[in-house]
Scaffold this motif. Sequence first.
Motif, PDB file in Angstrom:
ATOM      1  N   GLN A   1     101.986  55.370  48.118  1.00 11.63           N
ATOM      2  CA  GLN A   1     101.562  54.017  48.455  1.00 11.63           C
ATOM      3  C   GLN A   1     100.411  53.544  47.562  1.00 11.63           C
ATOM      4  O   GLN A   1     100.220  52.326  47.403  1.00 11.63           O
ATOM      5  N   GLU A   2      99.650  54.485  46.976  1.00  9.76           N
ATOM      6  CA  GLU A   2      98.608  54.081  46.031  1.00  9.76           C
ATOM      7  C   GLU A   2      99.228  53.577  44.730  1.00  9.76           C
ATOM      8  O   GLU A   2      98.749  52.606  44.128  1.00  9.76           O
ATOM      9  N   ILE A   3     100.300  54.233  44.286  1.00 12.28           N
ATOM     10  CA  ILE A   3     101.035  53.749  43.111  1.00 12.28           C
ATOM     11  C   ILE A   3     101.608  52.365  43.407  1.00 12.28           C
ATOM     12  O   ILE A   3     101.477  51.429  42.603  1.00 12.28           O
ATOM     13  N   ASP A   4     102.223  52.213  44.576  1.00  9.47           N
ATOM     14  CA  ASP A   4     102.818  50.935  44.942  1.00  9.47           C
ATOM     15  C   ASP A   4     101.753  49.853  45.064  1.00  9.47           C
ATOM     16  O   ASP A   4     101.981  48.690  44.703  1.00  9.47           O
ATOM     17  N   GLY A   5     100.588  50.202  45.584  1.00 11.13           N
ATOM     18  CA  GLY A   5      99.506  49.231  45.702  1.00 11.13           C
ATOM     19  C   GLY A   5      99.028  48.746  44.352  1.00 11.13           C
ATOM     20  O   GLY A   5      98.742  47.547  44.168  1.00 11.13           O
ATOM     21  N   LEU A   6      98.934  49.667  43.394  1.00 12.45           N
ATOM     22  CA  LEU A   6      98.551  49.276  42.031  1.00 12.45           C
ATOM     23  C   LEU A   6      99.580  48.323  41.438  1.00 12.45           C
ATOM     24  O   LEU A   6      99.223  47.303  40.814  1.00 12.45           O
ATOM     25  N   LEU A   7     100.861  48.633  41.622  1.00 14.73           N
ATOM     26  CA  LEU A   7     101.912  47.767  41.095  1.00 14.73           C
ATOM     27  C   LEU A   7     101.879  46.389  41.759  1.00 14.73           C
ATOM     28  O   LEU A   7     102.082  45.360  41.095  1.00 14.73           O
ATOM     29  N   ALA A   8     101.601  46.356  43.055  1.00 15.74           N
ATOM     30  CA  ALA A   8     101.506  45.074  43.745  1.00 15.74           C
ATOM     31  C   ALA A   8     100.339  44.255  43.209  1.00 15.74           C
ATOM     32  O   ALA A   8     100.448  43.031  43.037  1.00 15.74           O
ATOM     33  N   ALA A   9      99.215  44.929  42.933  1.00 17.88           N
ATOM     34  CA  ALA A   9      98.066  44.222  42.363  1.00 17.88           C
ATOM     35  C   ALA A   9      98.391  43.672  40.981  1.00 17.88           C
ATOM     36  O   ALA A   9      98.007  42.544  40.641  1.00 17.88           O
ATOM     37  N   LEU A  10      99.117  44.447  40.183  1.00 20.31           N
ATOM     38  CA  LEU A  10      99.530  43.965  38.867  1.00 20.31           C
ATOM     39  C   LEU A  10     100.424  42.743  38.990  1.00 20.31           C
ATOM     40  O   LEU A  10     100.306  41.787  38.213  1.00 20.31           O
ATOM     41  N   ALA A  11     101.320  42.766  39.958  1.00 13.74           N
ATOM     42  CA  ALA A  11     102.213  41.622  40.149  1.00 13.74           C
ATOM     43  C   ALA A  11     101.426  40.378  40.536  1.00 13.74           C
ATOM     44  O   ALA A  11     101.708  39.270  40.048  1.00 13.74           O
ATOM     45  N   LEU A  12     100.427  40.529  41.406  1.00 13.30           N
ATOM     46  CA  LEU A  12      99.622  39.381  41.817  1.00 13.30           C
ATOM     47  C   LEU A  12      98.783  38.831  40.658  1.00 13.30           C
ATOM     48  O   LEU A  12      98.514  37.634  40.589  1.00 13.30           O
ATOM     49  N   LEU A  13      98.361  39.730  39.757  1.00 16.60           N
ATOM     50  CA  LEU A  13      97.533  39.315  38.626  1.00 16.60           C
ATOM     51  C   LEU A  13      98.347  38.748  37.477  1.00 16.60           C
ATOM     52  O   LEU A  13      97.779  38.229  36.519  1.00 16.60           O
ATOM     53  N   ALA A  14      99.652  38.857  37.533  1.00 14.21           N
ATOM     54  CA  ALA A  14     100.499  38.397  36.431  1.00 14.21           C
ATOM     55  C   ALA A  14     100.238  36.926  36.136  1.00 14.21           C
ATOM     56  O   ALA A  14     100.186  36.096  37.032  1.00 14.21           O
ATOM     57  N   GLY A  15     100.063  36.640  34.862  1.00 11.16           N
ATOM     58  CA  GLY A  15      99.908  35.262  34.437  1.00 11.16           C
ATOM     59  C   GLY A  15      98.498  34.738  34.462  1.00 11.16           C
ATOM     60  O   GLY A  15      98.266  33.595  34.068  1.00 11.16           O
ATOM     61  N   GLN A  16      97.518  35.522  34.915  1.00 13.22           N
ATOM     62  CA  GLN A  16      96.140  35.038  34.874  1.00 13.22           C
ATOM     63  C   GLN A  16      95.696  34.883  33.432  1.00 13.22           C
ATOM     64  O   GLN A  16      95.753  35.831  32.647  1.00 13.22           O
ATOM     65  N   PRO A  17      95.192  33.725  33.034  1.00  7.84           N
ATOM     66  CA  PRO A  17      94.861  33.494  31.632  1.00  7.84           C
ATOM     67  C   PRO A  17      93.525  34.051  31.194  1.00  7.84           C
ATOM     68  O   PRO A  17      93.289  34.245  30.012  1.00  7.84           O
ATOM     69  N   ALA A  18      92.613  34.291  32.124  1.00  9.01           N
ATOM     70  CA  ALA A  18      91.264  34.703  31.715  1.00  9.01           C
ATOM     71  C   ALA A  18      90.700  35.646  32.756  1.00  9.01           C
ATOM     72  O   ALA A  18      91.170  35.714  33.896  1.00  9.01           O
ATOM     73  N   ALA A  19      89.668  36.385  32.349  1.00  9.76           N
ATOM     74  CA  ALA A  19      89.021  37.321  33.258  1.00  9.76           C
ATOM     75  C   ALA A  19      88.281  36.573  34.353  1.00  9.76           C
ATOM     76  O   ALA A  19      87.833  35.437  34.157  1.00  9.76           O
ATOM     77  N   PRO A  20      88.138  37.177  35.524  1.00  9.32           N
ATOM     78  CA  PRO A  20      87.345  36.551  36.577  1.00  9.32           C
ATOM     79  C   PRO A  20      85.911  36.337  36.112  1.00  9.32           C
ATOM     80  O   PRO A  20      85.442  36.993  35.180  1.00  9.32           O
ATOM     81  N   ARG A  21      85.225  35.418  36.783  1.00  6.12           N
ATOM     82  CA  ARG A  21      83.837  35.151  36.400  1.00  6.12           C
ATOM     83  C   ARG A  21      82.983  36.386  36.623  1.00  6.12           C
ATOM     84  O   ARG A  21      83.236  37.195  37.482  1.00  6.12           O
ATOM     85  N   GLY A  22      81.906  36.448  35.857  1.00  8.05           N
ATOM     86  CA  GLY A  22      81.025  37.602  35.949  1.00  8.05           C
ATOM     87  C   GLY A  22      81.143  38.463  34.714  1.00  8.05           C
ATOM     88  O   GLY A  22      82.054  38.297  33.901  1.00  8.05           O
ATOM     89  N   ARG A  23      80.220  39.353  34.586  1.00 12.19           N
ATOM     90  CA  ARG A  23      80.182  40.200  33.408  1.00 12.19           C
ATOM     91  C   ARG A  23      81.318  41.222  33.441  1.00 12.19           C
ATOM     92  O   ARG A  23      81.486  41.931  34.424  1.00 12.19           O
ATOM     93  N   ALA A  24      82.058  41.303  32.366  1.00 15.84           N
ATOM     94  CA  ALA A  24      83.170  42.263  32.314  1.00 15.84           C
ATOM     95  C   ALA A  24      82.640  43.673  32.212  1.00 15.84           C
ATOM     96  O   ALA A  24      81.625  43.918  31.558  1.00 15.84           O
ATOM     97  N   PRO A  25      83.290  44.638  32.855  1.00 16.25           N
ATOM     98  CA  PRO A  25      82.858  46.033  32.731  1.00 16.25           C
ATOM     99  C   PRO A  25      83.046  46.520  31.304  1.00 16.25           C
ATOM    100  O   PRO A  25      83.883  46.001  30.560  1.00 16.25           O
ATOM    101  N   PRO A  26      82.258  47.514  30.877  1.00 13.50           N
ATOM    102  CA  PRO A  26      82.332  47.978  29.489  1.00 13.50           C
ATOM    103  C   PRO A  26      83.647  48.684  29.195  1.00 13.50           C
ATOM    104  O   PRO A  26      84.285  49.248  30.089  1.00 13.50           O
ATOM    105  N   ALA A  27      84.034  48.649  27.947  1.00 18.37           N
ATOM    106  CA  ALA A  27      85.246  49.338  27.510  1.00 18.37           C
ATOM    107  C   ALA A  27      84.895  50.714  26.994  1.00 18.37           C
ATOM    108  O   ALA A  27      83.849  50.920  26.398  1.00 18.37           O
ATOM    109  N   TYR A  28      85.778  51.668  27.237  1.00 18.19           N
ATOM    110  CA  TYR A  28      85.652  52.982  26.635  1.00 18.19           C
ATOM    111  C   TYR A  28      86.161  52.890  25.202  1.00 18.19           C
ATOM    112  O   TYR A  28      87.174  52.258  24.930  1.00 18.19           O
ATOM    113  N   ARG A  29      85.474  53.544  24.283  1.00 16.06           N
ATOM    114  CA  ARG A  29      85.946  53.565  22.903  1.00 16.06           C
ATOM    115  C   ARG A  29      87.074  54.576  22.778  1.00 16.06           C
ATOM    116  O   ARG A  29      86.934  55.732  23.137  1.00 16.06           O
ATOM    117  N   GLU A  30      88.201  54.129  22.244  1.00 10.80           N
ATOM    118  CA  GLU A  30      89.350  55.026  22.166  1.00 10.80           C
ATOM    119  C   GLU A  30      89.375  55.834  20.886  1.00 10.80           C
ATOM    120  O   GLU A  30      89.907  56.936  20.855  1.00 10.80           O
TER     121      GLU A  30
END
Length: 379
Positions: A341-370
Motif C-alpha cells: 500500500q506504500e507503493i500504491d500510495g506513492l503512485l496515487a500521489a504521482l497521479a495527483l501531481l501529474a500536469g503540475q507546471p511548477a513547484a509549490p511555493r516555498g524553498r525547494a529542498p536541496p538536490a543530491y549531486r549525482e
Amino acid sequence: MIDFASALYLGMSHPAAQLGSYAALTTGTPAALAVSPLAGTLAAQAAALQGCEAGLVGPSTLHLSLDLFDRLGRTHALVADDTLYPVMRWGLERVRGLGAPVTLFRHADLADLARQLRQGTGTRPPAVVTDGTRREGAPVALRRYLALVRERGGLVVADHTQLLGLAGTQPGPGRPWGSGGGGLLRYAGLAPAEPVLLLASWAKAFGAPLATLCGPAALVGDIARDGPTQAHCSAASQAALLAGLNALARNRRDGDALRAALLERVRRLRRGLRWLAQHRLPDLQVSVPLHPMQQLRLGSAGRTRALHAGLRAAGFRTALLRQAEGRCAVAVVVRASHAPQEIDGLLAALALLAGQPAAPRGRAPPAYRESLHVQDCGR
C-alpha cells in the motif's frame, strides 16, 4: 513521512539487541598491527559469499580504495571508466598525483576500452576499473572485460556495491537477480581464481557500516599487509563487524525471500509507472533495469523538480539527483520492507501531481549531486 530515499534495499537493520555484546567499540590498534577475530571471520565469509579466494574488511570503500590503488598503482597501468563512482575516483586521483599511469575510457564502452588497451599500457599489465553496474543500473558484462585484460596479464576491479546482496548465481527469466546475493562474480558465473577484485560497501542491501575487498588471495594479502589505511587508520568497529556478521546470517536464513519480496515491490512500482506514462504523464521517463533505485525524469528539469517537491509535500521522501548538463531525476528507492500500500500510495500521489507546471511555493529542498552515476545517494 514515507521514506523512498533510503538505500537499505533488503530492509535489514541491526538493533543492538540482535548483535550481542562487545568489550570495546574499537581495539585501539590499526589492522596492520592486530586484526580483530571478528574481522577475520567476516572477511572469510564475505569472500565465500562473493565467490572469491580471500577477503579484507575496512571501515568504508574510501579506506579500501586508497589501499587498493596504492598497491595497483605501483604495478599496473590503471584504465578507469570515466563515470566511476566518486569514492573510487578519489583513490585513483591520489595515485595519479603520485605518478601512477591512469587513463579513462568512455562509460561502459568496451570498444573504446579495447582501443586503449591496443594502444598499449607500457610495460605494465592493465587494471581496468569499473563500477559493477552501467549508468542505467544493469550489471556490467564482466566476462567481456576479463576477455580484454586476460591476454595482457591484467585484472578487473569492480565496485559492485549496488549488486552485493541483490544479484547472485544462476539468473534467469524467473529470477532476474539470481539467488544468494553474492554479487557480480557470482552473477557472471565465474570461478574464484579469476583476476577480479570486488570492492563493496555493505551499507546498502546489508545495512552494515563497513566495506569489503575480495579477490585473489595473494593480491588481497598484499593489500592487507601494506595498505596505508591498514597502518594509519582505525579498523572497522566491533559494532560494525557484528552488524556485518548479522547481515550474513540473515542473508543465509531469509535473503532469497527478502529479494523475492523486493523484486515484487519493484515490479509493482514499475507497472504503475508504465500506466502513468501511458495515461497521465506522457513525458515520464523511467529507469529500464529491474533495480531497487528507479529514476523518474519528466520533460524538463523544472517539471522534475516540481514532481520531487510535490511528493515531499504529499508525505513521500525521495531523492533529487543533479545530473550532467543541467538535468535532474527523482530517485525512488524501493525496499523489501515497503508495504504494497506504500507503493500504491506513492503512485496515487504521482497521479495527483501529474500536469503540475511548477513547484509549490516555498524553498525547494536541496538536490543530491549525482556525479554521472545512476546509483548515487552516498556510500
